[in-house]
Design a protein around this motif. Structure first.
Motif, PDB file in Angstrom:
ATOM      1  N   ILE A  27       0.783  -1.231   0.000  1.00 28.00           N
ATOM      2  CA  ILE A  27       0.000   0.000   0.000  1.00 28.00           C
ATOM      3  C   ILE A  27       0.812   1.276   0.000  1.00 28.00           C
ATOM      4  N   SER A  28       2.126   1.208   0.269  1.00 28.29           N
ATOM      5  CA  SER A  28       2.857   2.443   0.537  1.00 28.29           C
ATOM      6  C   SER A  28       3.312   3.138  -0.741  1.00 28.29           C
ATOM      7  N   ASP A  29       3.155   4.465  -0.735  1.00 28.86           N
ATOM      8  CA  ASP A  29       3.817   5.257  -1.763  1.00 28.86           C
ATOM      9  C   ASP A  29       5.298   5.383  -1.415  1.00 28.86           C
ATOM     10  N   ARG A  30       5.552   5.342  -0.119  1.00 23.94           N
ATOM     11  CA  ARG A  30       6.913   5.545   0.333  1.00 23.94           C
ATOM     12  C   ARG A  30       7.139   4.723   1.603  1.00 23.94           C
ATOM     13  N   VAL A  31       8.347   4.216   1.754  1.00 32.87           N
ATOM     14  CA  VAL A  31       8.701   3.473   2.961  1.00 32.87           C
ATOM     15  C   VAL A  31       9.916   4.135   3.591  1.00 32.87           C
ATOM     16  N   LEU A  32       9.835   4.350   4.893  1.00 32.91           N
ATOM     17  CA  LEU A  32      10.974   4.887   5.634  1.00 32.91           C
ATOM     18  C   LEU A  32      11.536   3.787   6.513  1.00 32.91           C
ATOM     19  N   PHE A  33      12.839   3.611   6.467  1.00 32.56           N
ATOM     20  CA  PHE A  33      13.462   2.691   7.413  1.00 32.56           C
ATOM     21  C   PHE A  33      14.159   3.515   8.487  1.00 32.56           C
ATOM     22  N   ILE A  34      13.743   3.268   9.737  1.00 32.72           N
ATOM     23  CA  ILE A  34      14.260   4.035  10.870  1.00 32.72           C
ATOM     24  C   ILE A  34      15.083   3.107  11.750  1.00 32.72           C
ATOM     25  N   ASP A  35      16.235   3.584  12.168  1.00 31.83           N
ATOM     26  CA  ASP A  35      17.025   2.799  13.120  1.00 31.83           C
ATOM     27  C   ASP A  35      17.767   3.762  14.040  1.00 31.83           C
ATOM     28  N   HIS A  36      17.830   3.418  15.316  1.00 34.54           N
ATOM     29  CA  HIS A  36      18.505   4.245  16.311  1.00 34.54           C
ATOM     30  C   HIS A  36      18.090   5.706  16.219  1.00 34.54           C
ATOM     31  N   GLY A  37      16.800   5.953  16.012  1.00 30.79           N
ATOM     32  CA  GLY A  37      16.292   7.319  16.070  1.00 30.79           C
ATOM     33  C   GLY A  37      16.590   8.170  14.855  1.00 30.79           C
ATOM     34  N   LYS A  38      17.008   7.530  13.747  1.00 30.28           N
ATOM     35  CA  LYS A  38      17.283   8.299  12.532  1.00 30.28           C
ATOM     36  C   LYS A  38      16.677   7.622  11.316  1.00 30.28           C
ATOM     37  N   VAL A  71      17.214   6.073   8.169  1.00 27.21           N
ATOM     38  CA  VAL A  71      18.387   5.512   7.517  1.00 27.21           C
ATOM     39  C   VAL A  71      18.202   5.537   5.994  1.00 27.21           C
ATOM     40  N   GLU A  72      16.990   5.231   5.589  1.00 27.92           N
ATOM     41  CA  GLU A  72      16.760   5.105   4.166  1.00 27.92           C
ATOM     42  C   GLU A  72      15.294   5.329   3.867  1.00 27.92           C
ATOM     43  N   GLN A  73      14.994   5.994   2.763  1.00 29.14           N
ATOM     44  CA  GLN A  73      13.601   6.096   2.360  1.00 29.14           C
ATOM     45  C   GLN A  73      13.480   6.104   0.852  1.00 29.14           C
ATOM     46  N   GLY A  74      12.318   5.691   0.391  1.00 27.06           N
ATOM     47  CA  GLY A  74      12.078   5.630  -1.044  1.00 27.06           C
ATOM     48  C   GLY A  74      10.821   4.838  -1.307  1.00 27.06           C
ATOM     49  N   SER A  75      10.633   4.439  -2.562  1.00 18.79           N
ATOM     50  CA  SER A  75       9.469   3.616  -2.879  1.00 18.79           C
ATOM     51  C   SER A  75       9.624   2.275  -2.172  1.00 18.79           C
ATOM     52  N   ASN A 123      15.563  -3.472  -2.814  1.00 22.18           N
ATOM     53  CA  ASN A 123      16.898  -3.055  -3.225  1.00 22.18           C
ATOM     54  C   ASN A 123      17.481  -2.046  -2.240  1.00 22.18           C
ATOM     55  N   PRO A 124      17.590  -2.445  -0.956  1.00 19.72           N
ATOM     56  CA  PRO A 124      18.080  -1.492   0.042  1.00 19.72           C
ATOM     57  C   PRO A 124      19.524  -1.099  -0.226  1.00 19.72           C
ATOM     58  N   GLN A 125      19.833   0.171   0.014  1.00 16.38           N
ATOM     59  CA  GLN A 125      21.174   0.682  -0.261  1.00 16.38           C
ATOM     60  C   GLN A 125      22.063   0.649   0.986  1.00 16.38           C
ATOM     61  N   HIS A 126      21.454   0.790   2.146  1.00 20.34           N
ATOM     62  CA  HIS A 126      22.263   0.931   3.353  1.00 20.34           C
ATOM     63  C   HIS A 126      22.446  -0.414   4.056  1.00 20.34           C
ATOM     64  N   GLU A 127      23.593  -0.533   4.696  1.00 24.14           N
ATOM     65  CA  GLU A 127      23.931  -1.786   5.371  1.00 24.14           C
ATOM     66  C   GLU A 127      22.901  -2.145   6.441  1.00 24.14           C
ATOM     67  N   ARG A 128      22.460  -1.117   7.191  1.00 25.74           N
ATOM     68  CA  ARG A 128      21.554  -1.403   8.303  1.00 25.74           C
ATOM     69  C   ARG A 128      20.186  -1.862   7.793  1.00 25.74           C
ATOM     70  N   THR A 129      19.749  -1.276   6.681  1.00 29.39           N
ATOM     71  CA  THR A 129      18.488  -1.721   6.087  1.00 29.39           C
ATOM     72  C   THR A 129      18.618  -3.169   5.634  1.00 29.39           C
ATOM     73  N   LEU A 142      16.392  -6.271   7.039  1.00 29.52           N
ATOM     74  CA  LEU A 142      15.582  -7.108   6.156  1.00 29.52           C
ATOM     75  C   LEU A 142      16.114  -8.537   6.149  1.00 29.52           C
ATOM     76  N   HIS A 143      17.434  -8.653   6.178  1.00 25.98           N
ATOM     77  CA  HIS A 143      18.044  -9.972   6.202  1.00 25.98           C
ATOM     78  C   HIS A 143      17.628 -10.732   7.459  1.00 25.98           C
ATOM     79  N   ALA A 144      17.667 -10.018   8.595  1.00 22.93           N
ATOM     80  CA  ALA A 144      17.291 -10.640   9.866  1.00 22.93           C
ATOM     81  C   ALA A 144      15.837 -11.077   9.830  1.00 22.93           C
ATOM     82  N   VAL A 145      14.999 -10.221   9.248  1.00 23.64           N
ATOM     83  CA  VAL A 145      13.580 -10.541   9.139  1.00 23.64           C
ATOM     84  C   VAL A 145      13.389 -11.768   8.258  1.00 23.64           C
ATOM     85  N   LEU A 146      14.136 -11.803   7.140  1.00 23.16           N
ATOM     86  CA  LEU A 146      13.987 -12.916   6.204  1.00 23.16           C
ATOM     87  C   LEU A 146      14.522 -14.215   6.775  1.00 23.16           C
ATOM     88  N   GLU A 147      15.627 -14.093   7.499  1.00 20.06           N
ATOM     89  CA  GLU A 147      16.297 -15.289   7.974  1.00 20.06           C
ATOM     90  C   GLU A 147      15.444 -16.095   8.938  1.00 20.06           C
TER      91      GLU A 147
END
Lengths: 218, 318
Positions: free
Chosen positions: B214-225, B227-231, B238-244, B248-253
């Motif tokens: 449903i999202s037009d945009r997704v924000l990934f937040i970690d440690h109060g910041k 980290v990454e946002q986009g479609s 296709n996350p760009q940042h290591e923490r994202t 996601l990897h942890a969630v998938l695993e």
């Protein structure tokens, strides 16, 4: 034990029932209102109000009711006519001030027992704080308030007997008169005890009825 | 000027710095999902927006009305109580734990605020409430108390309650987390339909598949910041940042490899009289979602499986 004497004094003592009940009902009305105000003050974000309520509770729960009644009846008139009450009104004032300190605790504990999510949801729906209190918080706290409230009511009812010392002619006062006139204690005191027991029993049943109602609803 | 503007939002609880300067803009009609690990501050963003938490610093504005601001000031200042109540009328909030009023029926829950706050008459308020209950498939529950309803039903009533104030934005705070996984679908369906109707939505969620939907945009937040946002496709597949990637990897695993049912199999309970609405919603979904679905199809299957597991993990307090 003189059964005939018992049957004679019983209706005589019952004549004081109206006075006892009116002391009790006025006290419950005023002390519940004052208790609610004190509870809201205690939970207020305004520091002086919180302090006032805390000091009030500490003071009123720390002195005997008998002393308070003496104070209202004998000492307060020294501060002027405005503070001069009839025996009946002195008794209601004293009983109210004293009972309110306990009512405020009962009401406060009921209010804080309501889940924080309820006021958050009400805030999010833009309700005013007073509307929240009336329509959301207090109705839910009644279930928690009911048991200590009944306890306070039972106490207040029994403590109305102290009004006799400031010359209010309620059931205990009448009983004392009978004892003084007849030098017989067993029958009048038994009659008096039975009447108080009957009254407190009614309150206990009222409480369990009340609790059943609220359990059904929520 | 964006519909919602959050700038440099900071918030600490004691020594714990929850938000370290969040910037976020939401346009009218946007659906923005906020994802991230537990304790990352997602919920605090929503709660700061309608001042259930008082921000320590930053600027928040909705529809041109300032909620709080520290622009050009030493200390953050909040809108007056009255202004704040007026702003809150436009912010619908749905909580993780429903927070329905337990001493009121579903209908009474819904009409209370419109009548008390907006001065709507009982007749009009009840008419609207019944329409809303029907739209969330709960016409037959109007006179039930919250305790007599399932979590999924309670949450749908809570959504209807928020909608009754005719908000211009809806804030969803992990609304499926306290619900049995098999009941989450009925809540998500209601939200999906709201999004399709053009409601502006800010959604804090652990439902990755749903966020992708449903999202037009997704924000990934970690440690109060942020980290990454986009479609959804960018951030989730296709996350760009290591923490994202790590998140996601942890969630998938943790997901089982034999992926179970697709999230689209959401349906009302058999006894619901609004099953036809659900069917209609399914139908209109298809065209709109097709493009996105192909894009994230493979990821979704895995994420949906994850969702069920993370839900049950969450329920056991993990």
């Amino acid at each position: 034990m003189d059964v005939q004497f018992f049957l004679d004094v019983f209706p005589e003592i019952l004549e004081g029932l109206q006075m006892t009940l009116s002391l009790f009902l006025w006290t419950m009305l005023f002390s519940t209102l004052l208790g609610l105000v004190l509870a809201l003050m205690r939970l207020s974000p305004i520091t002086p109000l919180r302090w006032f309520s805390a000091v009030y509770g500490w003071l009123l729960r720390g002195i005997p009711l008998l002393l308070l009644l003496f104070y209202v009846f004998f000492a307060l008139p020294e501060f002027g006519d405005f503070f001069t009450f009839s025996p009946f009104r002195s008794a209601v004032v004293g009983l109210t001030l004293w009972t309110a300190s306990y009512q405020s605790e009962a009401i406060r504990s009921g209010i804080i027992s309501v889940d924080k999510g309820q006021s958050e949801a009400s805030d999010a729906l833009a309700m005013t704080k007073s509307h929240q209190m009336r329509k959301i918080i207090l109705p839910q706290s009644v279930r928690i308030i009911a048991p200590p409230f009944t306890g306070n009511a039972i106490n207040a009812l029994k403590q109305t007997s102290l009004a006799t010392v400031i010359t209010v002619s309620e059931m205990t006062g009448i009983t004392r008169g009978i004892i003084a006139g007849s030098f017989q204690t067993v029958e009048p005191l038994l009659a008096l005890a039975l009447i108080y027991l009957a009254l407190t029993t009614v309150l206990v049943f009222a409480q369990s009825g009340l609790e059943r109602v609220f359990r059904l609803k929520t | 000027m964006a519909f919602v503007t959050i700038e440099g939002l900071t918030k600490s609880f004691g020594d714990n710095e929850i938000l370290k300067g969040i910037d976020l803009e939401v346009e009218r009609g946007d659906v923005v999902s906020i994802i991230g690990p537990s304790g990352s501050g997602k919920t605090t963003i929503l709660r700061s927006l309608n001042v259930l938490e008082r921000a320590d610093g930053g600027h928040i504005e909705v529809d041109g009305r300032v909620i709080c601001s520290d622009r050009g000031k030493a200390k953050i200042q909040f809108a007056s109580k009255k202004e704040l109540r007026s702003i809150r009328e436009g912010l619908g909030m749905v909580f993780q734990r429903f927070n329905l009023f337990p001493h009121m029926t579903a209908l009474e829950n819904i009409v209370e605020a419109p009548m008390a706050v907006k001065g709507v008459s009982r007749t009009v308020a009840e008419k609207t409430a019944r329409e809303l209950l029907e739209s969330v498939g709960l016409s037959h529950r109007a006179d039930h108390y919250p305790a007599q309803m399932s979590g999924g039903q309670q949450q749908r009533v809570a959504i209807a309650r928020a909608l009754a104030m005719e908000p211009s934005i809806m804030l969803f705070d992990e609304v499926t987390s306290a619900v049995d996984p098999e009941l989450a679908g009925e809540i998500l369906l209601v939200m999906k339909r709201l999004a399709e109707q053009g409601m502006t939505m800010l959604v804090v969620t652990h439902e990755m598949g749903f966020a992708a939907d449903i999202s037009d945009r997704v924000l990934f937040i970690d440690h109060g910041k942020v980290v990454e946002q986009g479609s959804a496709a960018q951030v989730l597949s296709n996350p760009q940042h290591e923490r994202t990637k790590a998140f996601l990897h942890a969630v998938l695993e943790r997901a089982p490899m034999d992926a179970p049912a697709d999230a689209d199999d959401t349906h009302w309970p058999a006894n619901d009289d609004a099953a036809h609405i659900a069917a209609a919603a399914h139908h209109s979904d298809e065209a709109k979602l097709e493009a996105l679905q192909t894009e994230v199809a493979r990821l979704r299957a895995e994420l949906d499986a994850t969702r069920q597991q993370s839900d049950s993990a969450q329920e056991s307090g993990v």
